[in-house]
Design an enzyme around this catalytic site. Structure first.
Site, mmCIF file in Angstrom:
data_model
loop_
_atom_site.group_PDB
_atom_site.id
_atom_site.type_symbol
_atom_site.label_atom_id
_atom_site.label_comp_id
_atom_site.label_asym_id
_atom_site.label_seq_id
_atom_site.Cartn_x
_atom_site.Cartn_y
_atom_site.Cartn_z
ATOM 1 N N GLU A 1 56.323 77.238 30.017
ATOM 2 C CA GLU A 1 56.878 75.881 29.915
ATOM 3 C C GLU A 1 55.779 74.846 30.169
ATOM 4 O O GLU A 1 55.950 73.910 30.948
ATOM 5 C CB GLU A 1 58.019 75.698 30.921
ATOM 6 C CG GLU A 1 59.091 76.759 30.808
ATOM 7 C CD GLU A 1 60.273 76.567 31.746
ATOM 8 O OE1 GLU A 1 60.430 75.469 32.316
ATOM 9 O OE2 GLU A 1 61.038 77.523 31.905
HETATM 10 C C1 XIL Z 1 65.143 71.580 31.291
HETATM 11 C C2 XIL Z 1 65.335 70.961 29.919
HETATM 12 O O1 XIL Z 1 64.081 70.630 29.378
HETATM 13 C C3 XIL Z 1 66.193 69.721 30.045
HETATM 14 O O2 XIL Z 1 66.507 69.199 28.756
HETATM 15 C C4 XIL Z 1 67.486 70.024 30.799
HETATM 16 O O3 XIL Z 1 68.209 68.829 31.013
HETATM 17 C C5 XIL Z 1 67.175 70.666 32.131
HETATM 18 O O4 XIL Z 1 66.379 71.826 31.925
HETATM 19 N N1 XIL Z 1 62.626 74.902 34.247
HETATM 20 C C6 XIL Z 1 63.291 75.616 33.282
HETATM 21 C C7 XIL Z 1 63.839 74.921 32.087
HETATM 22 O O5 XIL Z 1 63.321 76.856 33.348
HETATM 23 O O6 XIL Z 1 64.999 75.531 31.605
HETATM 24 C C8 XIL Z 1 64.093 73.455 32.371
HETATM 25 O O7 XIL Z 1 64.468 72.829 31.152
HETATM 26 C C9 XIL Z 1 62.864 72.814 32.974
HETATM 27 C C10 XIL Z 1 62.513 73.476 34.294
#
Ligand code: XIL
EC number: 3.2.1.8
Length: 380
Positions: free
Chosen positions: A289
């Site tokens: 991410e």
């Molecule tokens: C985030 C998304 O980007 C947003 O759109 C949503 O509102 C919340 O979740 N860690 C994770 C992801 O594993 O699933 C998260 O994604 C960000 C933090």
């Protein structure tokens, strides 16, 4: 003010309708990517698409919405051009797939998978088991009391089995469990996230079960434990212990996902020490991410303009990060950005844009992109 808002939304709605009408009547635009004039910098350097730039090292991915996974949009074109892997930003999470018990909503996830298949991209599944973005019925009965272990386990098994089976041929890797460890605990006394309803019902054993269910549904899928802040000693040691315990107990786990919500001042040593530590586990590592907001801290004043200072910080940080990731490319099997370009990121706040990616708000390469390109080329 109200009227102005209404008018703006009216214009947006009109454009959306006009655009979608156009796209249903006309054939889909030819998405063959021409040499992109705007990618050429003053010095005459042409941007090499990310997936080509990194092809000798690891797949490069982006998290997307179903709307972005459409070849008729700028996002779709940028995805086709730059990325060899894709992840659903939200629509494969439990609350999106099975908001109501027994009723699955596949539309958004299917669109993303279909787009990936038509464009020869890998799909990382995110996520099967999490305390967040999970419907209450998975944890509580109608009176709000925690479910029994038996019922909760049966439901978890059903969810994981149904989802993994559906995408068996299409999703090559799953974040089976997300963020199960307690986050801030320098002394390492509290290991698990004890306020997670999963933990309250089962203790840590739900983690083992989730991996087993996923493996039974698709023995070929790569199964990951995924977490954030994973490069700090107090978190990485817990991840290490957890993965080691799972492996010692023959639980099928193949990799660790480091979310990579890093900062421009992220320490090179923290990343290297973490990768060295996890190398010893004999698992794959993926950065799942990646995003790098431009600010030094949460208290630095926000900006909606991408300044030279921000650019400078990102050039330094992204070059350092990719330099390290290339050093460990024998164990790193994927790097995914948590978005495509600076126009859409979960980090933005009103008046405070994060500008966390290599592509700008128009999905064009930023100066930092060329800096990373230079670095990678120097390593080939
Ligand atoms: C985030 C998304 O980007 C947003 O759109 C949503 O509102 C919340 O979740 N860690 C994770 C992801 O594993 O699933 C998260 O994604 C960000 C933090």
């Amino acid at each position: 003010m109200k009227n102005l808002k209404f008018n703006i939304w009216g214009i947006i709605a009109f454009s959306v309708i006009a655009f979608s009408c156009g796209s249903t009547e006309d054939p889909l635009p030819d998405v063959k990517i021409p040499e992109d004039k705007e990618d050429i910098k003053d010095e005459g350097v042409v941007a090499i698409p990310l997936k080509e730039l990194f092809k000798d090292f690891f797949p490069i991915g982006a998290a997307v919405t179903p709307q972005q996974a459409d070849p008729g949009t700028n996002h779709g074109v940028a995805l086709q051009k730059h990325f060899s892997s894709i992840t659903a930003e939200n629509v494969m999470k439990p609350d999106a797939l099975q908001r109501n018990k027994g009723f699955y909503t596949w539309e958004g996830a299917d669109r993303i998978v279909q787009f990936a298949k038509s464009n020869n991209m890998k799909v990382r599944g995110h996520t099967l088991t999490w305390h967040s973005q999970t419907p209450d019925w998975m944890f509580y009965d109608q009176d709000g009391a925690l479910l029994s272990k038996e019922i909760a386990m049966e439901q978890l098994k059903e969810h994981i089995t149904t989802v993994v089976t559906r995408y068996k041929d299409d999703v090559y890797a799953w974040d089976v469990v997300n963020e199960a460890l307690f986050d801030w605990d320098p002394n390492g006394v509290i290991v698990y996230r004890e306020d997670s309803p999963w933990y309250k019902i089962f203790g840590e054993s739900y983690i083992d079960s989730a991996f087993v269910f996923a493996h039974r549904a698709d023995p070929n899928a790569k199964l990951f434990y995924n977490d954030y802040n994973s490069i700090f000693s107090w978190k990485r040691n817990k991840i290490y212990d957890l993965v080691k315990r799972l492996k010692d107990n023959n639980i099928p786990i193949h990799g660790v996902g480091l979310q990579g919500h890093w900062m421009v001042e992220t320490s090179e040593q923290d990343i290297r020490t973490t990768l060295d530590l996890f190398r010893g586990l004999g698992v794959e590592i993926q950065i799942t991410e990646l995003d790098l907001p431009v600010y030094l801290s949460n208290t630095e004043p926000g900006s909606t303009v991408y300044t030279d200072t921000f650019s400078f910080r990102q050039k330094q940080a992204y070059s350092m990060i990719f330099n390290v990731l290339l050093d460990y490319s024998d164990i790193i099997t994927g790097v995914t950005f948590w978005g495509i370009g600076d126009d859409h990121t979960w980090l933005d706040q009103p008046g405070r844009k994060a500008f966390p990616f290599l592509l700008d708000e128009e999905l064009k390469p930023k100066p930092v992109y060329f800096e990373v390109q230079k670095l990678v080329q120097s390593r080939q």
